[in-house]
Motif scaffolding. Structure first.
Motif, mmCIF file in Angstrom:
data_model
loop_
_atom_site.group_PDB
_atom_site.id
_atom_site.type_symbol
_atom_site.label_atom_id
_atom_site.label_comp_id
_atom_site.label_asym_id
_atom_site.label_seq_id
_atom_site.Cartn_x
_atom_site.Cartn_y
_atom_site.Cartn_z
ATOM 1 N N GLN B 137 -21.407 63.277 136.326
ATOM 2 C CA GLN B 137 -21.710 63.999 135.085
ATOM 3 C C GLN B 137 -20.578 63.890 134.083
ATOM 4 O O GLN B 137 -20.797 63.691 132.898
ATOM 5 C CB GLN B 137 -21.953 65.480 135.392
ATOM 6 C CG GLN B 137 -23.325 65.755 135.940
ATOM 7 C CD GLN B 137 -23.567 67.243 135.970
ATOM 8 O OE1 GLN B 137 -22.927 67.968 136.728
ATOM 9 N NE2 GLN B 137 -24.469 67.724 135.132
ATOM 10 N N ARG B 138 -19.357 64.052 134.586
ATOM 11 C CA ARG B 138 -18.204 64.085 133.701
ATOM 12 C C ARG B 138 -17.046 63.321 134.298
ATOM 13 O O ARG B 138 -16.728 63.476 135.485
ATOM 14 C CB ARG B 138 -17.750 65.540 133.482
ATOM 15 C CG ARG B 138 -18.743 66.382 132.699
ATOM 16 C CD ARG B 138 -18.545 66.162 131.225
ATOM 17 N NE ARG B 138 -19.405 67.029 130.418
ATOM 18 C CZ ARG B 138 -20.334 66.569 129.597
ATOM 19 N NH1 ARG B 138 -20.546 65.271 129.499
ATOM 20 N NH2 ARG B 138 -21.055 67.406 128.867
ATOM 21 N N ARG B 169 -20.348 60.984 128.691
ATOM 22 C CA ARG B 169 -19.914 61.605 129.948
ATOM 23 C C ARG B 169 -18.403 61.765 130.024
ATOM 24 O O ARG B 169 -17.889 62.321 130.981
ATOM 25 C CB ARG B 169 -20.370 60.764 131.142
ATOM 26 C CG ARG B 169 -21.881 60.642 131.203
ATOM 27 C CD ARG B 169 -22.346 60.182 132.554
ATOM 28 N NE ARG B 169 -23.792 60.058 132.574
ATOM 29 C CZ ARG B 169 -24.610 61.080 132.798
ATOM 30 N NH1 ARG B 169 -24.118 62.269 133.038
ATOM 31 N NH2 ARG B 169 -25.912 60.899 132.787
ATOM 32 N N LEU B 170 -17.713 61.247 129.011
ATOM 33 C CA LEU B 170 -16.248 61.321 129.043
ATOM 34 C C LEU B 170 -15.758 62.627 128.442
ATOM 35 O O LEU B 170 -16.221 63.044 127.387
ATOM 36 C CB LEU B 170 -15.646 60.152 128.258
ATOM 37 C CG LEU B 170 -15.837 58.765 128.868
ATOM 38 C CD1 LEU B 170 -15.362 57.701 127.895
ATOM 39 C CD2 LEU B 170 -15.077 58.660 130.185
#
Lengths: 220, 260
Positions: B137-138, B169-170
Motif C-alpha cells: 500500500q505504502r 503509493r509513495l
C-alpha cells in the motif's frame, strides 16, 4: 503555483470548519451555561491543542491512527483506506487541533445571552430545539461565524501535524504549507514565494473577517 | 472578581526559572549533519568528547534544509552534507573555508518492518512482486525534491522499472530519517532509506534490510566543510573526523570510504 496543494488545503479547511460546527455548538453551550464539577477539566482539555506542540499531537496520531493501532486497523477494515498518510487522517488531526478555535468564540457568544431570555422563550411555549434555532443561534451568530472563519484560516496554515503524519502525497496530504516547505528546501524560491504571497493574502482576509465578526461579539 | 494574589506565584516562578542561565557553557562545537549520520556521527562525537572534553552539539536534518539555513546565518561551524553539491553551492557563496573533504559514500537500502509482505531483496524483485500481488500500500522514501537519499531512491526505483507503478503509493519523508520512521511506523510496508540507518541496532531489532546495488543510483558522495564561523575547536574536530579511527566508525555503520 501548486494548485493541487492549494485546493487540497481549501478542502481540508472547509471540511474542518463545517464538521466542527455541531460538536462545537454543543460544547460551547455546555461550557457557557452549566456549572458542574467537570467543567474546568473539560475546558482545559479543549484548550490543550492551543498550547501543545503540533509534534506531540502528530506523534500520538502516528501511534494512535497508524496501521498497527486498533483504531487504524478498524478504520482500514471499514473503508479499505489507511488513516495515516491520507486526507482522512489529516482531517482527524485538524479537527482536534481546531477544537479550541471553534469553541472559544462561540462560548463567549452563548455566555452573553441572558438566561431570562431563554426562560422567556420556554414559558412562551417554545421547545428546547425551537429556542436553539430561533433565539440562541441567531443571537450567537457573530461568535459562530468567527469560529468558522478562525478554524478555516488556522487549518490553511496547519504545518507541524501534517509534516508528522502526512508524507507529502500529492493530492492527498501535500497541503499548500507543505508544498511551500518542499519548494523552499529544494531552492525553488520563485514557487515558494508565489505560494507564500497567496497564503499571506488569504490569511489576511481571514483575519480581517474574524476581527470584524469579533467586533459584533457581545462584551461580557 | 479579582483572583487572589497567590494565584500568580506558579506563573511568576516559572518566568523567573526561565531567566536562570543554562549550565556553564564549556567549549562547544555546533555541527549540522545529514540525517543518515545519526548513529555514526553520534558515536564519533561521543568518543571525541571523552578524549578532548569538548562538547559537540549535533543537529541532524535534511542536507537541503541546512544548505538553506547556513546562508541565513545559522550558527554552524561544521556542515556534513549527504550530497556534495550543497557544499559546492555554499562554497561558491563564500560561506565555507574551502570546498571541504569527502568523508563517506552513502549506500541505499530496502528497509522492511518485521512481518512485511515484501521479501528483502536488494534488487527489488520482492518489492515488484508484492506490488503486483496488491500487497503493497505504502512505500516510504525521502523527498526526491530536496533530500539526497530521495533522489537516490528515485533512481533505484526507475532502474527497477518501479517508479511509475509506485506512483500514488509513495510516502515522502522530509529527510531520510523520517522516511525510515515512516517505513517502520506500521502504516507502510517498507521504504528505501540509508543503509547506515537500517543497520543501526535501534532499527535492526524491528526490521530487516537489504542493500541496494551501489551502481543503481548516482553515488551519494558525502562531503563536509568548515563554515566561515568555525573556531579552533571545530577545526580540531574536523581533523579528527578524517583520522583512521573515525573512518573505521563510518565504515562500521555501513558507509563506503572515499578513495579520492
Amino acid at each position: 503555483m501548486d494548485w493541487q496543494a492549494l485546493s487540497l488545503s481549501l478542502q481540508l479547511a472547509s471540511a474542518t470548519a463545517l464538521l466542527l460546527l455541531p460538536p462545537s455548538v454543543w460544547l460551547a453551550r455546555l461550557l457557557a451555561w452549566s456549572a458542574w464539577r467537570g467543567r474546568a477539566a473539560l475546558e482545559a482539555a479543549i484548550l490543550l491543542p492551543l498550547v501543545l506542540p503540533p509534534t506531540v499531537l502528530g506523534y500520538y496520531l502516528l501511534l494512535g491512527l497508524g496501521g498497527a493501532s486498533p483504531l487504524g486497523q478498524a478504520y482500514q477494515a471499514l473503508t479499505g483506506r489507511m488513516l495515516v498518510f491520507s486526507f482522512d487522517g489529516l482531517l482527524v488531526a485538524s479537527l482536534i487541533v481546531n477544537l479550541p478555535f471553534a469553541v472559544q468564540p462561540m462560548q463567549r457568544s452563548f455566555a452573553a445571552i441572558p438566561r431570562e431570555l431563554r426562560e422567556a422563550a420556554w414559558v412562551s411555549g417554545l421547545s428546547r430545539w425551537q429556542t436553539l434555532l430561533r433565539i440562541e443561534l441567531p443571537l450567537a451568530w457573530p461568535g459562530i461565524a468567527a469560529a468558522l472563519a478562525l478554524s478555516f484560516a488556522h487549518t490553511l496554515g496547519e504545518f507541524g501535524v501534517v509534516l508528522m503524519v502526512g508524507g507529502s502525497l500529492p493530492g492527498e496530504t501535500r497541503t499548500i504549507a507543505i508544498a511551500i516547505y518542499d519548494q523552499a528546501q529544494a531552492f525553488n524560491d520563485a514557487a515558494a514565494a508565489g505560494m507564500s504571497a497567496l497564503l499571506l493574502a488569504l490569511s489576511f482576509v481571514a483575519v480581517i473577517l474574524v476581527s470584524r465578526l469579533g467586533r459584533s461579539l457581545p462584551r461580557r | 472578581m479579582m483572583p487572589g494574589r497567590r494565584r500568580h506565584w506558579p506563573l511568576l516562578s516559572l518566568l523567573l526559572l526561565s531567566l536562570l542561565p543554562l549550565s556553564g557553557r564549556a567549549a562547544a562545537v555546533n555541527v549540522a549533519a545529514a540525517a543518515d549520520l545519526k548513529f555514526a556521527l553520534s558515536e564519533i562525537a561521543a568518543s571525541y568528547e571523552r578524549e578532548h572534553g569538548t562538547r559537540i552539539i549535533l543537529s541532524f536534518g535534511s542536507s537541503g534544509h541546512f544548505a538553506r539555513q547556513i546562508p541565513q546565518g545559522a550558527p554552524y561551524e561544521l556542515f556534513l552534507s549527504a550530497d556534495e553539491e550543497y557544499i559546492f553551492q555554499l562554497a561558491r557563496q563564500g560561506l565555507l573555508r574551502d570546498r571541504g573533504r569527502l568523508y563517506a559514500i552513502g549506500r541505499l537500502a530496502l528497509l522492511l518492518p518485521r512481518g512485511s509482505p515484501v521479501a528483502a531483496d536488494g534488487e527489488l524483485r520482492g518489492l515488484a512482486s508484492a506490488l503486483a500481488a496488491g500487497k503493497l500500500q505504502r512505500l516510504a522514501i525521502a523527498n526526491p525534491e530536496h533530500a539526497p537519499y530521495g533522489r537516490a531512491a528515485r533512481a533505484a526505483l526507475e532502474r527497477a522499472g518501479l517508479w511509475q507503478p509506485l506512483q500514488g503509493r509513495l510516502v515522502f519523508g522530509e529527510n531520510v530519517a523520517q522516511a525510515a520512521q515512516f517505513a517502520l511506523s506500521g502504516s507502510a510496508q517498507g521504504g528505501l532509506v540509508a543503509w547506515s540507518l537500517a543497520r543501526s541496532p535501534e532499527l535492526a531489532t524491528r526490521s530487516v534490510a537489504a542493500l541496494i546495488p551501489g551502481d543503481w543510483h548516482p553515488p551519494l558522495r558525502q562531503r563536509m566543510a568548515l563554515t566561515q564561523r568555525a573556531g579552533a575547536e571545530a577545526q580540531r574536530f574536523y581533523d579528527y573526523l578524517q583520522q583512521p579511527s573515525a573512518r573505521t566508525v563510518f565504515e562500521r555503520h555501513g558507509f563506503a570510504l572515499p578513495t579520492d
